[in-house]
Design a protein around this motif. Structure first.
Motif, short mmCIF file in Angstrom:
data_model
loop_
_atom_site.label_atom_id
_atom_site.label_comp_id
_atom_site.label_asym_id
_atom_site.label_seq_id
_atom_site.Cartn_x
_atom_site.Cartn_y
_atom_site.Cartn_z
N SER A 34 0.01 -7.10 2.32
CA SER A 34 -0.84 -7.68 1.24
C SER A 34 -0.72 -7.37 -0.23
O SER A 34 -0.64 -7.46 -1.44
N ASP A 35 -0.19 -5.80 -0.24
CA ASP A 35 0.55 -5.32 -0.70
C ASP A 35 1.98 -5.43 -1.37
O ASP A 35 1.61 -6.17 -2.68
N LEU A 36 2.79 -6.02 -0.83
CA LEU A 36 4.16 -7.17 -1.12
C LEU A 36 2.80 -8.46 -1.46
O LEU A 36 3.75 -8.64 -2.57
N LEU A 37 2.34 -8.98 -1.59
CA LEU A 37 1.81 -9.95 -1.77
C LEU A 37 1.84 -10.38 -3.02
O LEU A 37 1.80 -11.11 -3.82
N ARG A 38 0.50 -9.53 -3.29
CA ARG A 38 -0.08 -9.15 -4.90
C ARG A 38 1.05 -8.46 -5.40
O ARG A 38 1.28 -9.23 -6.05
N ARG A 39 1.82 -7.83 -5.38
CA ARG A 39 3.17 -7.45 -6.26
C ARG A 39 3.43 -8.67 -6.47
O ARG A 39 4.04 -9.16 -7.30
N ALA A 40 4.21 -9.29 -5.70
CA ALA A 40 5.33 -10.62 -5.44
C ALA A 40 4.18 -11.76 -6.49
O ALA A 40 5.08 -12.15 -7.44
N MET A 41 3.10 -12.27 -5.79
CA MET A 41 2.14 -12.98 -7.55
C MET A 41 2.23 -12.39 -8.85
O MET A 41 2.10 -13.27 -9.79
N ALA A 42 2.19 -11.30 -8.66
CA ALA A 42 1.51 -10.36 -9.95
C ALA A 42 3.27 -10.56 -11.14
O ALA A 42 3.08 -10.96 -12.06
#
Length: 60
Positions: A34-42
Motif C-alpha cells: 500500500s505504501d509503494l502504490l501511494r508513493r508511486a501515485m504521488a
C-alpha cells in the motif's frame, strides 16, 4: 495509533502485475504494498485533456 486513513481504494490487476508489485514492495522498496502504490501515485503527473494536447505539441 492511526494515521487518519479511513478510505480504502481498490485496483484491478492481473495476477502477474500483483505479484510484481508485491515483489518490488518487499525487495526493492522495503515497504508494504500500500505504501509503494501511494508513493508511486504521488509521483505520477496527470493532465487535463487540454493540457495533454499542449504537452504533446511541446514534446514534438
Amino acid at each position: 495509533m492511526t494515521d487518519g486513513r479511513i478510505v480504502r481504494a481498490s485496483v484491478r490487476a492481473s495476477a502477474a502485475e500483483f505479484a510484481a508489485w508485491k515483489a518490488k514492495a518487499a525487495a526493492g522498496a522495503g515497504v508494504p504494498l500500500s505504501d509503494l502504490l501511494r508513493r508511486a501515485m504521488a509521483r505520477t503527473r496527470t493532465w487535463t485533456a487540454a493540457a495533454a494536447d499542449v504537452e504533446r505539441e511541446r514534446t514534438r
